[in-house]
Design a protein around this motif. Structure first.
Motif, PDB file in Angstrom:
ATOM      1  N   PHE A 179       5.320   7.062  -6.882  1.00  0.00           N
ATOM      2  CA  PHE A 179       4.057   7.503  -6.279  1.00  0.00           C
ATOM      3  C   PHE A 179       4.198   8.919  -5.710  1.00  0.00           C
ATOM      4  O   PHE A 179       3.359   9.785  -5.963  1.00  0.00           O
ATOM      5  CB  PHE A 179       3.658   6.513  -5.180  1.00  0.00           C
ATOM      6  CG  PHE A 179       2.337   6.815  -4.533  1.00  0.00           C
ATOM      7  CD1 PHE A 179       1.154   6.443  -5.147  1.00  0.00           C
ATOM      8  CD2 PHE A 179       2.287   7.462  -3.313  1.00  0.00           C
ATOM      9  CE1 PHE A 179      -0.070   6.721  -4.542  1.00  0.00           C
ATOM     10  CE2 PHE A 179       1.078   7.743  -2.706  1.00  0.00           C
ATOM     11  CZ  PHE A 179      -0.105   7.374  -3.324  1.00  0.00           C
ATOM     12  N   SER A 180       5.261   9.159  -4.959  1.00  0.00           N
ATOM     13  CA  SER A 180       5.440  10.472  -4.319  1.00  0.00           C
ATOM     14  C   SER A 180       5.769  11.552  -5.339  1.00  0.00           C
ATOM     15  O   SER A 180       5.266  12.682  -5.231  1.00  0.00           O
ATOM     16  CB  SER A 180       6.526  10.399  -3.240  1.00  0.00           C
ATOM     17  OG  SER A 180       7.779  10.059  -3.790  1.00  0.00           O
ATOM     18  N   ILE A 208       0.868  -1.181   0.000  1.00  0.00           N
ATOM     19  CA  ILE A 208       0.000   0.000   0.000  1.00  0.00           C
ATOM     20  C   ILE A 208       0.901   1.227   0.000  1.00  0.00           C
ATOM     21  O   ILE A 208       1.801   1.354   0.837  1.00  0.00           O
ATOM     22  CB  ILE A 208      -0.910   0.024   1.243  1.00  0.00           C
ATOM     23  CG1 ILE A 208      -1.851  -1.172   1.225  1.00  0.00           C
ATOM     24  CG2 ILE A 208      -1.685   1.339   1.325  1.00  0.00           C
ATOM     25  CD1 ILE A 208      -2.596  -1.388   2.524  1.00  0.00           C
ATOM     26  N   SER A 262      -0.055   9.982   7.318  1.00  0.00           N
ATOM     27  CA  SER A 262      -0.902  10.746   8.234  1.00  0.00           C
ATOM     28  C   SER A 262      -0.075  11.115   9.464  1.00  0.00           C
ATOM     29  O   SER A 262       1.019  10.589   9.684  1.00  0.00           O
ATOM     30  CB  SER A 262      -2.112   9.910   8.657  1.00  0.00           C
ATOM     31  OG  SER A 262      -1.688   8.853   9.515  1.00  0.00           O
ATOM     32  N   TRP A 267       5.223  10.471   2.442  1.00  0.00           N
ATOM     33  CA  TRP A 267       4.527   9.335   1.862  1.00  0.00           C
ATOM     34  C   TRP A 267       5.131   8.078   2.463  1.00  0.00           C
ATOM     35  O   TRP A 267       6.291   8.076   2.881  1.00  0.00           O
ATOM     36  CB  TRP A 267       4.697   9.308   0.346  1.00  0.00           C
ATOM     37  CG  TRP A 267       4.019  10.444  -0.332  1.00  0.00           C
ATOM     38  CD1 TRP A 267       2.744  10.465  -0.837  1.00  0.00           C
ATOM     39  CD2 TRP A 267       4.553  11.745  -0.569  1.00  0.00           C
ATOM     40  NE1 TRP A 267       2.473  11.697  -1.374  1.00  0.00           N
ATOM     41  CE2 TRP A 267       3.560  12.511  -1.216  1.00  0.00           C
ATOM     42  CE3 TRP A 267       5.774  12.358  -0.284  1.00  0.00           C
ATOM     43  CZ2 TRP A 267       3.751  13.832  -1.594  1.00  0.00           C
ATOM     44  CZ3 TRP A 267       5.966  13.679  -0.653  1.00  0.00           C
ATOM     45  CH2 TRP A 267       4.967  14.402  -1.302  1.00  0.00           C
ATOM     46  N   ALA A 321       2.664  12.525  -7.100  1.00  0.00           N
ATOM     47  CA  ALA A 321       1.836  13.346  -6.214  1.00  0.00           C
ATOM     48  C   ALA A 321       2.319  14.793  -6.231  1.00  0.00           C
ATOM     49  O   ALA A 321       1.509  15.729  -6.284  1.00  0.00           O
ATOM     50  CB  ALA A 321       1.859  12.784  -4.790  1.00  0.00           C
ATOM     51  N   ARG A 376       0.762   5.402   0.149  1.00  0.00           N
ATOM     52  CA  ARG A 376      -0.169   6.484   0.454  1.00  0.00           C
ATOM     53  C   ARG A 376       0.557   7.649   1.095  1.00  0.00           C
ATOM     54  O   ARG A 376       1.687   7.513   1.553  1.00  0.00           O
ATOM     55  CB  ARG A 376      -1.291   5.999   1.352  1.00  0.00           C
ATOM     56  CG  ARG A 376      -0.867   5.527   2.726  1.00  0.00           C
ATOM     57  CD  ARG A 376      -2.121   5.245   3.562  1.00  0.00           C
ATOM     58  NE  ARG A 376      -1.837   4.545   4.786  1.00  0.00           N
ATOM     59  CZ  ARG A 376      -1.343   5.104   5.897  1.00  0.00           C
ATOM     60  NH1 ARG A 376      -1.055   6.384   5.910  1.00  0.00           N
ATOM     61  NH2 ARG A 376      -1.130   4.381   6.983  1.00  0.00           N
ATOM     62  N   LYS A 377      -0.144   8.776   1.100  1.00  0.00           N
ATOM     63  CA  LYS A 377       0.363   9.933   1.826  1.00  0.00           C
ATOM     64  C   LYS A 377       0.312   9.580   3.312  1.00  0.00           C
ATOM     65  O   LYS A 377      -0.627   8.956   3.779  1.00  0.00           O
ATOM     66  CB  LYS A 377      -0.498  11.157   1.531  1.00  0.00           C
ATOM     67  CG  LYS A 377       0.106  12.425   2.058  1.00  0.00           C
ATOM     68  CD  LYS A 377      -0.072  13.536   1.079  1.00  0.00           C
ATOM     69  CE  LYS A 377       0.723  14.731   1.575  1.00  0.00           C
ATOM     70  NZ  LYS A 377       0.401  15.899   0.848  1.00  0.00           N
TER      71      LYS A 377
END
Length: 164
Positions: A102-103, A16, A21, A58, A106, A18-19
């Motif tokens: 991915f990053s 996975i 959190s 990320w 983004a 993702r950004k």
């Protein structure tokens, strides 16, 4: 018994990206300390990015474990990318390459046209394979050296389109 290739393929399927959190940051900082301080002898005090630099993070997760992380921040009117790390026992599975892509995408989707970094050799190779350009000489930085690199959005997408 599953051979290592099939195990790696399964891991990538379960990956996975993702950004990050706020809740991820403790685990990300621990990963960063493990890689940069423990492996490369970079002082832990250099790892955090000050809030005034507007950091974005990320992460790459397998199950609930963060196995990779990267950040971007602003400094002197430029966007910088770095703190790129993959947990040692997950290297060689292309997790870092997928997280980088991915990053970077983004960042480009935010309207950023160029991204700067000072990178270790493996990261230079990954980023140059994506269209990055070396823009200066390597300099010593703790246990190794870093090389200044820039990645322009137009070069990234030109290379991506060529490679399919």
């Amino acid at each position: 018994m599953i051979d290592s290739t099939k195990k790696g393929e399964q891991m990538i399927k379960d990956l996975i990206l993702r950004k990050a959190s706020d809740l991820d940051m403790g685990n990300i900082i621990q990963l960063e300390v493990d890689v940069f301080n423990c492996e490369q002898q970079i002082p832990s005090a250099l790892i955090p990015i000050p809030a005034e630099n507007s950091p974005q993070w990320w992460c790459a997760l397998l199950d609930t474990s963060i196995v990779g992380a990267v950040a971007a921040w602003e400094d002197k009117n430029r966007v910088h990318w770095g703190r790129f790390a993959t947990r040692q026992n997950y290297r060689g599975l292309h997790i870092g390459q997928k997280l980088a892509q991915f990053s970077l995408e983004a960042l480009f989707s935010q309207g950023i046209e160029e991204i700067y970094m000072d990178a270790r050799d493996i990261t230079v190779k990954i980023v140059c394979d994506m269209g990055g350009k070396i823009i200066g000489k390597s300099t010593n930085f703790y246990e190794s050296s870093v090389t200044p690199v820039v990645l322009y959005k137009k070069d990234y997408y030109r290379r991506k389109n060529l490679n399919g």
